[in-house]
Design a protein around this motif. Structure first.
Motif, mmCIF file in Angstrom:
data_model
loop_
_atom_site.group_PDB
_atom_site.id
_atom_site.type_symbol
_atom_site.label_atom_id
_atom_site.label_comp_id
_atom_site.label_asym_id
_atom_site.label_seq_id
_atom_site.Cartn_x
_atom_site.Cartn_y
_atom_site.Cartn_z
ATOM 1 N N VAL A 81 5.668 8.870 2.887
ATOM 2 C CA VAL A 81 4.466 8.540 2.112
ATOM 3 C C VAL A 81 3.368 9.561 2.380
ATOM 4 O O VAL A 81 2.704 10.039 1.453
ATOM 5 N N PHE A 131 -1.855 4.870 -7.312
ATOM 6 C CA PHE A 131 -3.312 4.783 -7.147
ATOM 7 C C PHE A 131 -3.904 6.154 -6.819
ATOM 8 O O PHE A 131 -5.001 6.484 -7.262
ATOM 9 N N GLY A 150 0.919 3.325 -3.401
ATOM 10 C CA GLY A 150 -0.254 4.183 -3.235
ATOM 11 C C GLY A 150 -0.208 5.457 -4.048
ATOM 12 O O GLY A 150 -1.242 5.979 -4.454
ATOM 13 N N LEU A 151 0.993 5.958 -4.313
ATOM 14 C CA LEU A 151 1.093 7.205 -5.073
ATOM 15 C C LEU A 151 0.453 7.035 -6.453
ATOM 16 O O LEU A 151 -0.310 7.889 -6.909
ATOM 17 N N GLY A 203 0.798 -1.229 0.000
ATOM 18 C CA GLY A 203 0.000 0.000 0.000
ATOM 19 C C GLY A 203 0.834 1.285 0.000
ATOM 20 O O GLY A 203 0.692 2.127 -0.886
ATOM 21 N N PRO A 204 1.727 1.454 0.995
ATOM 22 C CA PRO A 204 2.491 2.704 1.038
ATOM 23 C C PRO A 204 3.410 2.870 -0.169
ATOM 24 O O PRO A 204 3.706 3.998 -0.570
ATOM 25 N N PHE A 225 -5.501 2.942 2.324
ATOM 26 C CA PHE A 225 -4.545 1.841 2.169
ATOM 27 C C PHE A 225 -3.124 2.322 1.908
ATOM 28 O O PHE A 225 -2.166 1.623 2.214
ATOM 29 N N THR A 226 -2.998 3.535 1.377
ATOM 30 C CA THR A 226 -1.655 4.056 1.158
ATOM 31 C C THR A 226 -1.028 4.542 2.462
ATOM 32 O O THR A 226 0.126 4.252 2.751
#
Lengths: 444, 354
Positions: free
Chosen positions: B307, A95, A92-93, A88-89, B76-77
């Protein structure tokens, strides 16, 4: 029957369903923009009708693409929580940016569909152009995540934990450019020829229909150009796979033994037990040349990798052969159109040509499904190449077969309905012999 | 401006998630609520009501639903462990909710393009029934998280229960509360979508009724929260501005009802939207700093700060495109609801799909 199998089948079914709508959602807006631009330039009202007709199809297909895409964003966690916790981390960018592209697409699709008479024509055309551009960008960004699963970058793995996370580096992973290029061209090629096939069928019954002739012209232009370019992007993608995922390349080619002057196999059936691929037409040194630009290059076969790191070879090889065969046929039909247009300066409308276009119509979508199978099954047993196995990623929630059954029934029903609605749209398409009043109606 | 210096990047992303959730409730939520009124349409003007609803939400439909995806992607990120826990322990309500999203999302579009009146009526049902069920499930998921049960189940490990995390009085009450809120804002918005006084009064009455039931359901949620979700129940008292937030929410609720009674519809819409935003803000404040109580907060199981910072940059840059686009969309299709005096010229073209 394990939970893992149910989860994999549900994911495969959901993606296989969504990818068709996503591909059409990328290419159909471009085609309706081209039609509307022709209307703005020539004033020919048939082009406006065509843009409106295609927009109706786009609206139906976009709605299904949007909801099936929403489901997928949840399914990543519902089915593969361990994967998402890790990835995810990092991804994620991509997405996140995709979210904005999709937002823009949804906003301007609303403007395009509902504001024909509310805003000036150039503004309306621009709304369509934004839909086409953001749809393509959205697809590219989603594919970047798949590229990362194939060639994970942008982090350092220490004791199973990702540290030094660098999302931009993950986004620009080694497979990103080749996969994004190949998938985007695939969307234009498959959708263009799919739509061209429908209009070709209509023209076989109604040869001089100006509506379908114009439609065929635009659809073939979009699909044909992409079909002719696609083998080159495929060649590039295969070279990236050869470099970054050699087991996948070996499975695609049915290459069991490591050898120099490896042949290119056309067709053939890999036998995983006997470790040979039989019945194939073999072009000597073909694979070595294609993969490494050198006839003497060594191609690593599946035997170069541990048994528990080899993908299921038969499925990958057959899917790859299907994809390439479809692509070649599509290129052939497109070249036929190009050559004829070159010689006569008009689009051929002979029965044989129309039949060929109609027959080629479903090939693009078949190729997309097959190509998706190659990239996904070819990565197995990994969900993240070399980092996490698919078996480690699956959820611990019991009873996934219920979920798989429910979603399969839902999507099967949706698929039937979409086909019926589109058939209804085709049946009500304008006819050349329509009375004058009728003609006015469909140009308004 | 204390919060500007004390807010961490994780807090910034959490705030963005709250903003997206509020936007989803105010825009996508109203679409659910409109589906509820479509299902409940009765009387001589039932068809006119349904038509008004379809015209009102058609152009903005697809855009309104992207907010949900924004929330999920941010979760989720930026907070992968919280996402994983929610997706695992609340698998069943989320899967059912998604089936509702798929059914109503496709049926809403299909009904514009099907051939016969009968078919269109059937699609209407496929749109409106899931419009009632889906918000209940969405609210139940949020309510379940607040009880701390999903968090405890995940912390304990072991087999994942399918129903016991959410099939309880408190989550279901929150689900009904969500349904009621959505129906309420939809009715308030719809009063501004028509010139027909009778039709407008229909929705005014619906808005007043749902405002009253909303008060009752809110009371039930409040009573159940004391035992079922003690952490959140006490959270609002703990926060220094818990009391002002509650008074402001109450004031907006009263203002909306008064404005509806006096037929100041634009004022009613403003007050109702503010009321909903304050309710969600209050709920988030009560749960702060937990995402999935009682263990996962903004730091535990969160992504690294880099992030969060990148997501904030992406959100900032994305907003530069998104905000003008949204303003344009609403100007083109909702401009008439902001200019009461000039309605006639504006309404000359009704938005219908090409």
């Amino acid at each position: 029957m394990t939970n893992l199998l149910a989860a994999r089948l549900q994911m495969a079914m959901s993606l296989g369903f969504h990818i068709i709508f996503a591909a059409i959602g990328i290419a159909l807006p471009l085609m309706m923009c081209v039609a509307e631009a022709c209307w703005l330039r020539t004033g020919d009202p048939i082009y406006r009708t065509l843009a409106k007709r295609w927009a109706k199809g786009a609206a139906i297909l976009f709605a299904v693409g949007a909801v099936s895409g929403t489901v997928l964003s949840f399914e990543l966690g519902l089915l593969w929580p361990t994967f998402m916790k890790f990835a995810g981390p990092i991804i994620g960018l991509g997405f996140g940016l995709e979210g904005f592209a999709f937002f823009t697409e949804a906003i301007f699709l609303g403007v395009y569909l509902y504001a024909w008479d509310r805003i000036p024509p150039p503004a309306h055309w621009a709304a369509g152009a934004i839909v086409a551009a953001s749809g393509a960008l959205s697809g590219v960004l989603v594919v970047s995540v798949n590229g990362w699963m194939n060639t994970p970058t942008g982090f350092t793995l220490i004791d199973g934990v990702a540290t030094d996370i660098n999302p931009p580096a993950a986004l620009m992973n080694p497979a990103f450019v080749s996969e994004a290029l190949h998938m985007t061209l695939a969307a234009y090629a498959a959708t263009g020829l799919l739509v061209a096939g429908v209009h070709a069928l209509m023209l076989r019954k109604d040869r001089e229909n100006p509506f379908h002739r114009r439609a065929l012209g635009i659809a073939l232009a979009v699909g044909g150009v992409a079909s002719v370019l696609q083998p080159m992007s495929g060649h590039y993608a295969a070279q990236v796979v050869a470099e970054t995922q050699p087991p996948k390349l070996a499975a695609m080619e049915g290459q069991f033994q490591t050898e120099r002057r490896a042949p290119l196999r056309i067709g053939g059936l890999p036998d995983a037990k006997a470790r040979t691929t039989s019945y194939a037409l073999e072009i000597p040194a073909g694979l070595s040349i294609l993969a490494y630009n050198d006839p003497d290059a060594e191609v690593r076969g599946l035997d170069a990798f541990p048994a528990d790191e080899q993908p299921p070879v038969a499925v990958v090889h057959l899917a790859f052969q299907v994809m390439v065969a479809c692509g070649m046929a599509m290129m052939a039909v497109s070249l036929w159109a190009v050559v004829s247009w070159w010689r006569t300066k008009r689009l051929p409308t002979g029965r044989a040509f129309l039949a060929a276009v109609a027959l080629a119509s479903p090939l693009g979508m078949i190729a997309i499904e097959a190509g998706w199978t190659v990239t996904e099954v070819g990565r197995q047993p990994w969900i993240i190449q070399g980092v996490m196995r698919t078996t480690e990623a699956v959820t611990t929630v019991p009873g996934l077969w219920w979920s798989f059954a429910a979603y399969t029934a839902l999507y099967a029903g949706l698929g039937v309905v979409v086909v019926m609605l589109l058939l209804h749209q085709f049946r009500s398409s304008p006819r050349a012999d329509a009375p004058a009043g009728e003609a006015r109606r469909w140009t308004s | 401006m204390d919060f500007l210096t004390s807010m961490t990047p994780a807090g910034g992303v959490a705030a963005a998630m709250l903003v997206a959730l509020i936007a989803y409730a105010l825009l996508g939520g109203a679409d659910y609520g409109a589906g509820v009124w479509d299902l409940l349409a009765r009387g001589p003007r039932a068809e006119a009501q349904r038509e008004l609803i379809a015209h009102a939400i058609g152009p903005v439909w697809e855009a309104n639903h992207v907010w949900l995806i924004v929330v999920v992607v941010l979760l989720f990120t930026s907070f992968p462990e919280a996402f994983t826990v929610v997706m695992t322990t609340l698998h069943v309500p989320l899967s059912l909710m998604l089936i509702g999203v798929v059914l109503r999302g496709s049926a809403f579009t299909f009904r514009s393009y099907d051939a016969t009146e009968l078919a269109r009526r059937r699609w209407n049902r496929v749109f409106s029934i899931p419009s009632v069920v889906t918000p209940v499930l969405l609210g139940a998921v949020i309510g379940a998280i607040a009880t701390g049960e999903p968090g405890r189940v995940a912390e304990a490990g072991g087999p994942v229960p399918l129903f016991s995390t959410w099939l309880r009085p408190f989550p279901i009450a929150v689900g009904l509360f969500a349904l009621n809120i959505f129906a309420y804002v939809a009715a308030v918005y719809l009063t501004l979508e028509t010139d027909d006084p009778a039709l407008r009064d229909d929705f005014r009455r619906k808005a007043l009724i749902s405002a009253a039931t909303l008060g009752a359901v809110a009371w039930a949620v409040h009573l159940l929260a004391k035992d079922s979700a003690p952490l959140v129940y006490e959270g609002l008292d703990r926060a220094s501005w818990g009391a002002p937030l509650r008074y402001a929410t109450g004031a907006m609720a009263v203002a909306a009802i008064v404005a509806l009674a006096l037929r100041w519809f634009a004022m009613a819409r403003l007050a109702a939207a503010a009321q909903v935003a304050l309710i969600l803000w209050g709920a988030a404040a009560a749960q702060y700093p937990y995402l999935v109580p009682p263990h996962l907060d903004l730091t535990r199981g969160a992504a690294p700060a880099i992030v969060h910072k990148l997501m904030l940059i992406a959100l900032g840059l994305g907003s530069l495109i998104l905000v003008p686009s949204l303003v344009y969309l609403f100007r083109v299709f909702k401009g008439h609801t902001f200019r009461a005096g000039r309605r006639d010229e504006d309404e000359s073209v009704r938005p219908t799909p090409a």
